[in-house]
Write an enzyme that holds these catalytic residues in place. Structure first.
Site, mmCIF file in Angstrom:
data_model
loop_
_atom_site.group_PDB
_atom_site.id
_atom_site.type_symbol
_atom_site.label_atom_id
_atom_site.label_comp_id
_atom_site.label_asym_id
_atom_site.label_seq_id
_atom_site.Cartn_x
_atom_site.Cartn_y
_atom_site.Cartn_z
ATOM 1 C CB ILE A 12 -0.948 0.015 1.229
ATOM 2 C CG1 ILE A 12 -1.842 -1.225 1.216
ATOM 3 C CG2 ILE A 12 -1.796 1.288 1.234
ATOM 4 C CD1 ILE A 12 -2.673 -1.416 2.490
ATOM 5 N N GLY A 36 8.883 -5.283 2.454
ATOM 6 C CA GLY A 36 8.823 -4.404 1.282
ATOM 7 C C GLY A 36 9.914 -4.758 0.283
ATOM 8 C CE1 TYR A 141 -1.439 -5.647 11.568
ATOM 9 C CE2 TYR A 141 -3.695 -6.433 11.302
ATOM 10 C CZ TYR A 141 -2.657 -5.613 10.900
ATOM 11 O OH TYR A 141 -2.828 -4.760 9.830
ATOM 12 C CE LYS A 145 -1.154 -1.952 11.924
ATOM 13 N NZ LYS A 145 -0.565 -0.888 11.115
HETATM 14 N N1 NAD Z 1 -3.105 -5.030 3.156
HETATM 15 C C1 NAD Z 1 -4.178 -4.958 3.921
HETATM 16 O O1 NAD Z 1 -5.213 -5.542 3.615
HETATM 17 C C2 NAD Z 1 -4.164 -4.145 5.189
HETATM 18 C C3 NAD Z 1 -5.335 -4.124 5.959
HETATM 19 C C4 NAD Z 1 -5.349 -3.376 7.126
HETATM 20 C C5 NAD Z 1 -4.242 -2.634 7.495
HETATM 21 N N2 NAD Z 1 -3.117 -2.687 6.735
HETATM 22 C C6 NAD Z 1 -1.960 -1.889 7.172
HETATM 23 O O2 NAD Z 1 -1.460 -1.149 6.074
HETATM 24 C C7 NAD Z 1 -0.044 -1.009 6.196
HETATM 25 C C8 NAD Z 1 0.635 -1.482 4.932
HETATM 26 O O3 NAD Z 1 0.342 -2.870 4.755
HETATM 27 P P1 NAD Z 1 0.730 -3.651 3.417
HETATM 28 O O4 NAD Z 1 -0.339 -4.631 3.161
HETATM 29 O O5 NAD Z 1 1.130 -2.698 2.383
HETATM 30 O O6 NAD Z 1 1.983 -4.490 3.942
HETATM 31 P P2 NAD Z 1 3.509 -4.548 3.449
HETATM 32 O O7 NAD Z 1 4.146 -5.608 4.275
HETATM 33 O O8 NAD Z 1 3.571 -4.678 1.974
HETATM 34 O O9 NAD Z 1 4.051 -3.120 3.878
HETATM 35 C C9 NAD Z 1 4.608 -2.858 5.126
HETATM 36 C C10 NAD Z 1 5.944 -2.180 4.884
HETATM 37 O O10 NAD Z 1 6.507 -1.827 6.157
HETATM 38 C C11 NAD Z 1 7.864 -2.196 6.150
HETATM 39 N N3 NAD Z 1 8.264 -2.453 7.542
HETATM 40 C C12 NAD Z 1 7.906 -3.486 8.333
HETATM 41 N N4 NAD Z 1 8.459 -3.365 9.550
HETATM 42 C C13 NAD Z 1 9.183 -2.207 9.525
HETATM 43 C C14 NAD Z 1 9.977 -1.542 10.458
HETATM 44 N N5 NAD Z 1 10.177 -2.036 11.692
HETATM 45 N N6 NAD Z 1 10.573 -0.372 10.107
HETATM 46 C C15 NAD Z 1 10.413 0.147 8.847
HETATM 47 N N7 NAD Z 1 9.674 -0.471 7.913
HETATM 48 C C16 NAD Z 1 9.056 -1.624 8.247
HETATM 49 C C17 NAD Z 1 7.957 -3.434 5.283
HETATM 50 O O11 NAD Z 1 9.255 -3.685 4.783
HETATM 51 C C18 NAD Z 1 6.950 -3.080 4.188
HETATM 52 O O12 NAD Z 1 7.578 -2.384 3.145
HETATM 53 C C19 NAD Z 1 0.351 -1.803 7.451
HETATM 54 O O13 NAD Z 1 0.421 -0.890 8.525
HETATM 55 C C20 NAD Z 1 -0.802 -2.747 7.650
HETATM 56 O O14 NAD Z 1 -0.950 -3.117 8.998
HETATM 57 C C21 NAD Z 1 -3.042 -3.427 5.591
#
Ligand code: NAD
Length: 309
Positions: A12, A36, A141, A145
């Protein structure tokens, strides 16, 4: 505007970065690349490979880049890992988030947008759930959050900072990690394209509220443009879609007749979810525009291209 996006190399976050750059903003990304990918990172953004759990490292990024606006997407996002290792989940999602919020406050950032989740709610009492629905998260989780949301509320009350919390439904689209445990559209798409039989956990009747990633990006941009905003808002379509329906839509988009394999339901997962996004519609004039049939086709096309020799 100078914008810092944590998690900007993720699914995202990288789409948010692309849209911000397209709108003419200066973008800095902090990402530890744990989930990522460097190739999702827009080369026009400045990049720091760093963890949000490293307060001193993050403080240097804030001092160098002086962001005016922060989009906090970095997280440990696996429900399963949060059950197996709640301390690590809390370290990233609570301590890491507090680090981001504290530095945003110290640097006088205009607003923080925080990517939260529908996992903060308990098993639904009413559907679709609005933001007042009981929030008794059933996973590490969801709990971490919710704790981070609490910190944002505290920073707002005590220091007068402004924030937007988005409680995302199930977001899907190009660049989602097909190796993760969630992201069922990406997982099904990749497995079907490889001729594997995807696993449905439970009987296929579990429901989620699916939102295509471009719709979430438009909410993030709208949150940046709305002045003086401090809100908690669901982002969902208000429609329940079952695991089996998603399986079928992906099957149709791939053009296969593969059957699923069924396995036990996993702990920490609610049976039914749909979100009432009336607040986002009212405050941000936000409307999801991409129907699942179209979004799933676009996602499958992305994986077809990515897997082409
Ligand atoms: N994808 C979904 O359906 C969904 C739903 C609800 C909430 N979210 C939230 O949206 C956000 C993005 O999710 P996503 O699906 O893109 O996941 P993703 O894993 O693709 O993105 C998360 C990013 O955060 C980075 N990251 C993780 N730990 C880190 C740290 N300690 N320091 C710096 N960077 C770090 C990862 O390398 C990754 O690039 C997250 O906060 C997730 O909880 C996603």
């Amino acid at each position: 505007m100078r914008v810092l996006v944590t998690g900007g190399a993720g699914f995202i976050g990288s789409h948010v970065v692309d849209a911000l750059l397209h709108e003419g903003h200066e973008v800095t990304v902090v990402d530890d690349l744990s989930t990522g990918r460097r190739d999702h990172l827009n080369p026009a953004a400045r990049f720091y490979q760093a963890s949000v759990t490293d307060f001193d490292g993050l403080a240097k990024v804030f001092a160098n880049e002086r962001p005016e606006f922060v989009s906090h997407h970095a997280a440990q996002k696996s429900v399963r890992d949060s059950m197996a290792n709640p301390s690590f989940d809390a370290l990233v999602n609570v301590v890491g988030s507090v680090n981001v919020f504290e530095l945003s406050m110290r640097h006088g950032c205009e607003r923080v947008v925080f990517a939260s989740t529908s996992a903060v709610y308990s098993e639904p009492v009413d559907l679709p759930m609005n933001e007042s629905h009981p929030a008794r998260a059933q996973s590490g989780y969801g709990t971490s959050k919710l704790a981070a949301e609490g910190y944002l509320r505290f920073y707002g009350d005590v220091y007068g900072t402004r924030h937007v919390v988005f409680r995302y439904g199930n977001i899907y689209g190009p660049r989602q990690d097909p190796k993760g445990e969630a992201g069922v559209v990406a997982i099904f798409a990749k497995q079907k394209l490889e001729g594997q039989h995807p696993t449905i956990y439970g009987d296929g009747a579990k429901t989620r509220d699916y939102v295509f990633v471009s719709d979430v990006v438009s909410a993030n941009l709208a949150a940046m443009e709305s002045v003086n905003l401090s809100e908690v808002m669901n982002l969902g379509r208000g429609i329940q879609v079952t695991d089996y329906e998603i399986f079928n839509l992906v099957r149709r988009a791939v053009g296969s007749d593969i059957q699923p394999v069924y396995a036990d339901k996993r702990p920490g997962e609610a049976d039914r979810i749909s979100l009432d996004a009336a607040r986002a519609a009212e405050v941000l004039k936000w409307r999801p525009t991409v129907a699942p049939e179209e979004g799933i086709q676009r996602t499958v096309d992305y994986f077809k291209d990515a897997m082409a020799p």
